[in-house]
Design a protein around this motif. Sequence first.
Motif, PDB file in Angstrom:
ATOM      1  N   LEU A 196    -106.064   0.864 -42.631  1.00 19.94           N
ATOM      2  CA  LEU A 196    -105.108  -0.247 -42.752  1.00 19.94           C
ATOM      3  C   LEU A 196    -105.551  -1.289 -43.774  1.00 19.94           C
ATOM      4  CD1 LEU A 196    -104.090  -0.817 -39.018  1.00 19.94           C
ATOM      5  CD2 LEU A 196    -102.884   0.479 -40.786  1.00 19.94           C
ATOM      6  N   GLY A 197    -106.696  -1.073 -44.410  1.00 20.39           N
ATOM      7  CA  GLY A 197    -107.163  -2.028 -45.408  1.00 20.39           C
ATOM      8  C   GLY A 197    -107.618  -3.346 -44.814  1.00 20.39           C
ATOM      9  N   GLY A 251    -104.884   1.887 -34.189  1.00 21.88           N
ATOM     10  CA  GLY A 251    -104.502   1.069 -35.334  1.00 21.88           C
ATOM     11  C   GLY A 251    -103.460   1.721 -36.217  1.00 21.88           C
ATOM     12  N   VAL A 252    -103.439   3.062 -36.236  1.00 20.07           N
ATOM     13  CA  VAL A 252    -102.575   3.792 -37.171  1.00 20.07           C
ATOM     14  C   VAL A 252    -101.334   4.338 -36.482  1.00 20.07           C
ATOM     15  CG1 VAL A 252    -102.456   5.795 -38.703  1.00 20.07           C
ATOM     16  CG2 VAL A 252    -104.539   4.414 -38.611  1.00 20.07           C
ATOM     17  N   LEU A 253    -101.508   4.961 -35.339  1.00 22.63           N
ATOM     18  CA  LEU A 253    -100.416   5.648 -34.653  1.00 22.63           C
ATOM     19  C   LEU A 253     -99.888   4.819 -33.489  1.00 22.63           C
ATOM     20  CD1 LEU A 253    -101.913   9.262 -34.494  1.00 22.63           C
ATOM     21  CD2 LEU A 253    -100.434   8.270 -36.258  1.00 22.63           C
ATOM     22  N   ALA A 296    -109.714   2.009 -38.654  1.00 18.27           N
ATOM     23  CA  ALA A 296    -108.507   1.233 -38.950  1.00 18.27           C
ATOM     24  C   ALA A 296    -108.644  -0.235 -38.583  1.00 18.27           C
ATOM     25  CB  ALA A 296    -107.302   1.838 -38.226  1.00 18.27           C
ATOM     26  N   VAL A 297    -109.443  -0.541 -37.565  1.00 13.45           N
ATOM     27  CA  VAL A 297    -109.602  -1.948 -37.157  1.00 13.45           C
ATOM     28  C   VAL A 297    -110.398  -2.728 -38.195  1.00 13.45           C
ATOM     29  CG1 VAL A 297    -110.422  -3.494 -35.314  1.00 13.45           C
ATOM     30  CG2 VAL A 297    -109.396  -1.296 -34.728  1.00 13.45           C
ATOM     31  N   GLY A 298    -111.276  -2.053 -38.923  1.00 13.53           N
ATOM     32  CA  GLY A 298    -111.933  -2.675 -40.068  1.00 13.53           C
ATOM     33  C   GLY A 298    -113.170  -3.486 -39.774  1.00 13.53           C
ATOM     34  N   ILE A 343    -107.310  -7.136 -34.328  1.00 12.59           N
ATOM     35  CA  ILE A 343    -106.339  -6.544 -33.411  1.00 12.59           C
ATOM     36  C   ILE A 343    -105.031  -7.338 -33.434  1.00 12.59           C
ATOM     37  CG2 ILE A 343    -105.845  -6.037 -30.983  1.00 12.59           C
ATOM     38  CD1 ILE A 343    -108.863  -5.424 -30.708  1.00 12.59           C
ATOM     39  N   ASP A 344    -105.135  -8.657 -33.561  1.00 13.67           N
ATOM     40  CA  ASP A 344    -103.924  -9.485 -33.697  1.00 13.67           C
ATOM     41  C   ASP A 344    -103.117  -9.048 -34.920  1.00 13.67           C
ATOM     42  OD1 ASP A 344    -104.669 -10.941 -31.473  1.00 13.67           O
ATOM     43  OD2 ASP A 344    -105.477 -12.633 -32.616  1.00 13.67           O
ATOM     44  N   LEU A 345    -103.806  -8.812 -36.034  1.00 12.96           N
ATOM     45  CA  LEU A 345    -103.133  -8.351 -37.253  1.00 12.96           C
ATOM     46  C   LEU A 345    -102.466  -7.000 -37.034  1.00 12.96           C
ATOM     47  CD1 LEU A 345    -105.790  -9.214 -40.008  1.00 12.96           C
ATOM     48  CD2 LEU A 345    -103.537 -10.253 -39.754  1.00 12.96           C
ATOM     49  N   ILE A 346    -103.179  -6.093 -36.396  1.00  8.78           N
ATOM     50  CA  ILE A 346    -102.666  -4.740 -36.174  1.00  8.78           C
ATOM     51  C   ILE A 346    -101.395  -4.772 -35.346  1.00  8.78           C
ATOM     52  CG2 ILE A 346    -103.153  -2.591 -34.925  1.00  8.78           C
ATOM     53  CD1 ILE A 346    -106.091  -2.936 -35.852  1.00  8.78           C
TER      54      ILE A 346
END
Length: 391
Positions: free
Chosen positions: A47-48, A206-208, A236-238, A279-282
């Motif tokens: 997710l960058g 994060g992705v699915l 994905a969480v970064g 996680i808030d962003l995701i």
Amino acid sequence: MRDFEGELAQRKQAGLYRTRRQISGPQQPVLTSDGKPLLSFCSNDYLGLANHPANIEALRNALPETGLGGASSHLICGHHDAHHQLEQRLARFTGRSSALFFSTGYMANMGVISALAGRGDTIFSDRLNHASIIDGCILSRAKVRRYAHGDMAELEAMLAQTSGHKLVVTDGVFSMDGDVARLKELARVCRTHDALLVVDDAHGIGVLGPQGRGSVAEQGMSEEDVPVLIGTLGKAVGTSGAFVAGSSVLIDYLVQKARTYIYTTAMPPAIATATCASIDLIERDDERRQHLRELVAVFREQASAMGYELMPSETPIQPIMVGNNWSALELSRALEERGFLVIAIRPPTVPAGEARLRVTLSAAHSKSDLDRLLRALSECRHLLAEPDIAV
């Protein structure tokens, strides 16, 4: 004395020798690798978010309050408020009662599996499961039976022949093929044969699924269907670390039994705070996932049209099958000469004869980035053998 030099020479001769790259600067699509700028298509930062300004700011703001190091294990004096808050956040995010924060995904799998099964028990493991799952099975000292990848009939037959405590463990998204486990069928089989289902959703979180809640949520499943859910936070969480989510009884049991949790220093609490921000962003950034899905669709369509053999994956993991170790290395080198970093994956990470380039896409990639990669792949297509040899 063991001949270390001889073994290394054999690996080199077989095209299996591995080297480390020295990366300068933050993790992002354009990396500086050994002093050379390259456009990377091999990161798990789907997710960058590994270099997202909001996450960096959350970490920076947390440091004066939390300090840097974890200082001790969670069961001595290392369990910080920030760790507790992250565990509560992860429980809500995954729709579970409780969660437990581990230092790495490898440690989570080894600790959870070895805590939930032991001598006299039987673990059933998909043949393409990650090395951390395999090692967790070995550490448990339980009997381990491996079923053919995704073969529900074989698994069910094995379960029907086995008595005693049974554990079925699988990746949610398989890291080298990119396909998603048939979790509904797995849950059904486990219910029928009284087996405990463990899912490691390292590459799905994060992705699915809705709001990025992972492959389990994508398939409409709950804690009742998947009692033990493991996930990592460095993809994905970064950020960094991992977790297991489930019932409060499960988490209490793991606090008592999971050796990789009990006997290691806690992660820096500021990392936990930054992870909450991520996680808030995701949860609120569906556009990021939609952009990623569009990149995957374009890549699959155009790479297939060039004659590359792809795996049946709709995830950001898009392997290009090559077969021969040296051919995979040659294709990787040719792409690097054109400014791209795409790593050749060889045994034992994948089965013998199934070397590949593991292309991974990120929401941080632009459509222009992908177009450039596709042009380079078109220029390099001649390096692979023609139809009689799998590409």
